[in-house]
Design a protein around this motif. Structure first.
Motif, short mmCIF file in Angstrom:
data_model
loop_
_atom_site.label_atom_id
_atom_site.label_comp_id
_atom_site.label_asym_id
_atom_site.label_seq_id
_atom_site.Cartn_x
_atom_site.Cartn_y
_atom_site.Cartn_z
N LYS A 1 37.06 25.16 -4.67
CA LYS A 1 36.55 25.47 -3.25
C LYS A 1 35.11 25.78 -3.18
N GLN B 1 34.04 31.28 -1.54
CA GLN B 1 35.81 30.97 -1.60
C GLN B 1 36.17 30.76 -2.80
N GLN C 1 39.25 32.19 -5.75
CA GLN C 1 40.04 31.31 -5.93
C GLN C 1 40.31 31.84 -7.81
#
Lengths: 264, 192
Positions: free
Chosen positions: A179, A183, A187
């Motif tokens: 990502k 994010q 992640q």
């Protein structure tokens, strides 16, 4: 990690590790009380000579390790040079304000950072961690459960590296997409940090249980390696003392910079 | 207070060494982020306090934060940090900051709020070291405030909030049941 590098053993490797650590830490404290840029620039030579010629590592490795030091020098010195307080203005442009005082103070901080970095590198290149931990137990009376935990933990690290590569391969095969932006951070925490940490916590717990099952405790114990002091320790202290003395003398008799104290 | 068992120490040090490696990688990252002394990059400085808060949130015992931060710094040092010996002393002082803050709450509260304060306390520790090491008091005032602000914000965000959520994620894997002391609630559950 230096035990993967090839090197020849030199006299610096034969120093008592715990003594070396304490001695280096006291050098650190002494360096905090050096405020003369002439002296500290000379002092840099003392560890530099040892790093260049006495660690027994290959020249290529040494040069490679020294490259980040240049960036370190600049990044340590820059904020004080550009934004420090001072009265004799050299250059002013927008928010940047370089004065004679701030320039030399910045230079001083840069040299100080270099000194610490070189001493640290010298230590790291000439000390086998296992001997250091044994020496901490034997000379400084560190409780064995701390020292042995350290040694066990160091051994777990390569396993974790392997696990990391396995994870990466597994995620690749499953077609997990990276990502973007913030994010990406969450992640990678969920995909890498959590499994790696939880697995190593479990492993550490198992090792601790196993060690106690094998009667690892706080009672008297014997050691496979015996660490002692030797003549080399004295030579090392003499070298440092001579180096520091010379640096002081040269710094005071033949100063390169007009400023002799970087504090206001 | 409970003495640290071998498993507590071992787990703390293993977690700390993992962060020690991250600390080492963080050196060049930080140096790239702060090229012109504006201290904006100091927001990411908070990563260097994370071992203490993560460990104490995980194990919830006294002494863990100091041990973890010191161990992480030693790990960084042994791998050959470009900051050399200074990381050891910085680590001890930063760990002390976090440790004292959790002690202030009697080692009873482990919320995101306390974790954030723990991160900030470590940042204060690092600033104390900077006064001795980098003459930061001699910076121009606006620049000094920028440094302090960015440093504290970094401690709050990375060593506080990020650490808290990392540990929360680890709780879901169930490992924390291995490491935490049994609480009163657990004993009550047995009585029923």
């Amino acid at each position: 990690m230096q035990w993967t590098l090839q090197y020849e053993e030199t006299w610096l490797h034969r120093l008592n590790p715990a003594f070396k650590l304490i001695f280096f830490l006291s050098l650190f404290l002494i360096l905090l009380f050096v405020h003369n840029p002439n002296v500290i620039s000379n002092l840099t030579l003392v560890p530099l000579l040892l790093v260049l010629f006495a660690t027994g590592h290959r020249r290529k490795v040494i040069v490679l390790l020294l490259i980040p030091f240049l960036i370190l020098f600049f990044s340590s010195a820059s904020s004080m040079m550009f934004f420090g307080q001072g009265t004799t203005t050299w250059w002013k442009w927008g928010i940047i304000h370089i004065t004679e005082e701030s320039f030399f103070r910045g230079l001083h901080i840069g040299f100080r950072a270099l000194n610490f970095a070189l001493l640290g590198l010298l230590f790291a290149l000439t000390t086998r961690p296992v001997f250091l931990f044994y020496s901490l137990i034997q000379q400084l009376k560190v409780p064995p459960r701390f020292a042995y935990s350290f040694m066990a933990a160091v051994r777990i690290l390569p396993v974790m590296v392997e696990e990391f590569q396995q994870l990466r391969a597994a995620l690749l095969i499953r077609g997990v997409k990276k990502k973007k932006g913030l994010q990406r951070v969450t992640q990678s925490i969920m995909l890498y940090a959590v499994p790696l940490l939880s697995q190593s916590i479990r492993r550490a717990h198992r090792i601790a249980v196993a060690m106690e099952a094998k009667q690892f405790n706080n009672k008297e114990r014997t050691y496979y390696y015996k660490q002692t002091y030797s003549k080399v320790d004295i030579y090392f202290v003499l070298y440092i003392m001579a180096g520091f003395g010379l640096a002081y003398w040269v710094g005071h008799t033949f100063p390169y910079f007009g400023i002799t104290d970087v504090r206001n | 207070m409970k003495r640290l068992k071998l498993s507590d120490i071992l787990i703390t040090i293993v977690v700390a060494l993992v962060f020690g490696i991250i600390y080492k990688i963080w050196g060049p990252v930080y140096n790239i982020f702060k090229p012109f002394g504006l201290h904006i990059g100091d927001v990411i400085y908070g990563m260097w306090f994370i071992a203490g808060t993560v460990a104490v949130l995980l194990l919830r015992k006294p002494g863990v934060a100091l041990l973890a931060e010191t161990a992480a710094a030693s790990g960084e040092f042994l791998v050959g940090s470009e900051y050399g010996l200074s990381v050891l002393l910085y680590g001890i002082v930063q760990g002390l900051g976090t440790e004292l803050l959790f002690a202030l709450f009697g080692y009873k509260r482990y919320t995101a709020f306390v974790a954030a304060l723990g991160g900030i306390a470590a940042a204060v520790g690092s600033l104390v070291m900077d006064v001795a090491y980098g003459y930061v008091m001699d910076l121009a005032l606006w620049n000094l405030l920028l440094l302090v602000g960015a440093r504290l914000l970094g401690g709050f965000l990375i060593a506080g909030i990020l650490a808290y959520y990392l540990v929360e994620a680890l709780e879901k894997t169930g490992v924390t049941s291995l490491v935490r002391p049994a609480s009163d609630k657990d004993y009550k559950a047995l009585d029923q």
